[in-house]
Motif scaffolding. Structure first.
Motif, PDB file in Angstrom:
ATOM      1  N   PHE A 165      14.075  12.188  39.703  1.00  0.00           N
ATOM      2  CA  PHE A 165      12.839  12.899  39.364  1.00  0.00           C
ATOM      3  C   PHE A 165      11.762  12.681  40.418  1.00  0.00           C
ATOM      4  O   PHE A 165      10.941  13.570  40.681  1.00  0.00           O
ATOM      5  N   ALA A 166      11.760  11.497  41.026  1.00  0.00           N
ATOM      6  CA  ALA A 166      10.739  11.179  42.040  1.00  0.00           C
ATOM      7  C   ALA A 166      10.821  12.146  43.218  1.00  0.00           C
ATOM      8  O   ALA A 166       9.801  12.630  43.714  1.00  0.00           O
ATOM      9  N   LEU A 167      12.044  12.440  43.663  1.00  0.00           N
ATOM     10  CA  LEU A 167      12.219  13.363  44.781  1.00  0.00           C
ATOM     11  C   LEU A 167      11.763  14.764  44.399  1.00  0.00           C
ATOM     12  O   LEU A 167      11.118  15.457  45.193  1.00  0.00           O
ATOM     13  N   LEU A 168      12.076  15.179  43.189  1.00  0.00           N
ATOM     14  CA  LEU A 168      11.667  16.507  42.725  1.00  0.00           C
ATOM     15  C   LEU A 168      10.148  16.639  42.722  1.00  0.00           C
ATOM     16  O   LEU A 168       9.603  17.636  43.220  1.00  0.00           O
ATOM     17  N   ILE A 169       9.465  15.648  42.190  1.00  0.00           N
ATOM     18  CA  ILE A 169       7.999  15.680  42.138  1.00  0.00           C
ATOM     19  C   ILE A 169       7.418  15.684  43.546  1.00  0.00           C
ATOM     20  O   ILE A 169       6.487  16.442  43.861  1.00  0.00           O
ATOM     21  N   LEU A 170       7.978  14.833  44.416  1.00  0.00           N
ATOM     22  CA  LEU A 170       7.487  14.768  45.791  1.00  0.00           C
ATOM     23  C   LEU A 170       7.601  16.119  46.484  1.00  0.00           C
ATOM     24  O   LEU A 170       6.631  16.625  47.069  1.00  0.00           O
ATOM     25  N   VAL A 171       8.791  16.719  46.428  1.00  0.00           N
ATOM     26  CA  VAL A 171       9.024  17.978  47.134  1.00  0.00           C
ATOM     27  C   VAL A 171       8.170  19.093  46.541  1.00  0.00           C
ATOM     28  O   VAL A 171       7.652  19.940  47.271  1.00  0.00           O
ATOM     29  N   ALA A 172       8.007  19.100  45.229  1.00  0.00           N
ATOM     30  CA  ALA A 172       7.157  20.109  44.588  1.00  0.00           C
ATOM     31  C   ALA A 172       5.719  19.982  45.079  1.00  0.00           C
ATOM     32  O   ALA A 172       5.062  20.993  45.370  1.00  0.00           O
ATOM     33  N   CYS A 173       5.240  18.756  45.194  1.00  0.00           N
ATOM     34  CA  CYS A 173       3.874  18.534  45.689  1.00  0.00           C
ATOM     35  C   CYS A 173       3.743  18.943  47.150  1.00  0.00           C
ATOM     36  O   CYS A 173       2.767  19.602  47.540  1.00  0.00           O
ATOM     37  N   LEU A 174       4.729  18.575  47.965  1.00  0.00           N
ATOM     38  CA  LEU A 174       4.685  18.914  49.380  1.00  0.00           C
ATOM     39  C   LEU A 174       4.787  20.427  49.594  1.00  0.00           C
ATOM     40  O   LEU A 174       4.098  20.993  50.453  1.00  0.00           O
ATOM     41  N   PHE A 175       5.629  21.079  48.806  1.00  0.00           N
ATOM     42  CA  PHE A 175       5.754  22.537  48.903  1.00  0.00           C
ATOM     43  C   PHE A 175       4.404  23.202  48.601  1.00  0.00           C
ATOM     44  O   PHE A 175       3.948  24.075  49.355  1.00  0.00           O
ATOM     45  N   SER A 176       3.768  22.779  47.519  1.00  0.00           N
ATOM     46  CA  SER A 176       2.474  23.343  47.146  1.00  0.00           C
ATOM     47  C   SER A 176       1.432  23.086  48.222  1.00  0.00           C
ATOM     48  O   SER A 176       0.634  23.975  48.573  1.00  0.00           O
ATOM     49  N   PHE A 177       1.460  21.882  48.775  1.00  0.00           N
ATOM     50  CA  PHE A 177       0.490  21.503  49.798  1.00  0.00           C
ATOM     51  C   PHE A 177       0.708  22.302  51.078  1.00  0.00           C
ATOM     52  O   PHE A 177      -0.257  22.772  51.707  1.00  0.00           O
TER      53      PHE A 177
END
Length: 200
Positions: A165-177
């Motif tokens: 889940f940590a990787l999913l949250i990270l990538v989702a945040c980076l994608f949005s950013f």
């Protein structure tokens, strides 16, 4: 105390303004005064050429990787901070670098470095996707958005397979950013005025 120190280290690593330092030391030029005015690798390629652009790209990638790997150093073994959080902090440092008046890059290369430090097979997939898309479109901003979108899809699938889940949250945040940082580029892409690279 150890958590505060490792967070500071991650931020300072991310804050290293590779494009600014390479430009000033070897080319006697502040790339913020040329091209797009951005400190990232894309503007370095545009203003200083292939060699400088490649060096800055590698340096920016390694900033993200180094931040993720901080948690594995003996001095930081007692930290309770997830390595990916350190990667995000490095990305923040890259975008808002204390060493360059908080005017940094757009986070693509450093975000890729975070992925490299956490999952190198994931990085390899993104690497080839990025350059294949860039070869076809010749537009770095579009390629960056496509690659980060693919990363999000990959992380969603990876979550259902491994529960990471940590990787999913990270990538989702980076994608949005990354999309947010490229909002002006998106407008130019729609208008057909976004510059294309000539070095690939």
């Amino acid at each position: 105390m150890i958590n505060s120190f490792i967070i500071l280290c991650a931020y300072l690593i991310g804050s290293i303004p590779s494009g600014l330092w390479i430009g000033k030391i070897f080319y006697k030029m502040d790339i913020r005064e040329h091209g797009s005015g951005n400190l990232g690798a894309t503007n370095t390629f545009r203003v200083l050429g292939k060699k400088a652009g490649l060096i800055v790209t590698i340096m920016d990638v390694l900033k993200g990787t180094a931040a993720v790997l901080l948690a594995s150093l003996p001095i930081f073994t007692e930290t309770t901070i997830h390595p990916l959080i350190l990667g995000v902090i490095a990305v923040v440092g890259h975008v808002f670098p204390v060493f360059a008046s908080f005017r940094g890059g757009k986070a693509v290369a450093t975000s890729a470095g975070v992925v490299l430090g956490y999952s190198w097979p994931f990085f390899i997939v993104l690497f080839f996707t990025f350059f294949l898309t860039l070869k076809i479109t010749k537009i770095v901003s579009l390629t960056s958005i496509v690659a980060s979108g693919l990363a999000l899809i990959y992380s969603i699938v990876y979550y259902f397979v491994t529960g990471d889940f940590a990787l999913l949250i990270l990538v989702a945040c980076l994608f949005s950013f990354i999309v947010y940082r490229h909002r002006a580029n998106i407008s130019r892409i729609k208008n057909g005025t976004e510059p294309k690279v000539k070095w690939i």
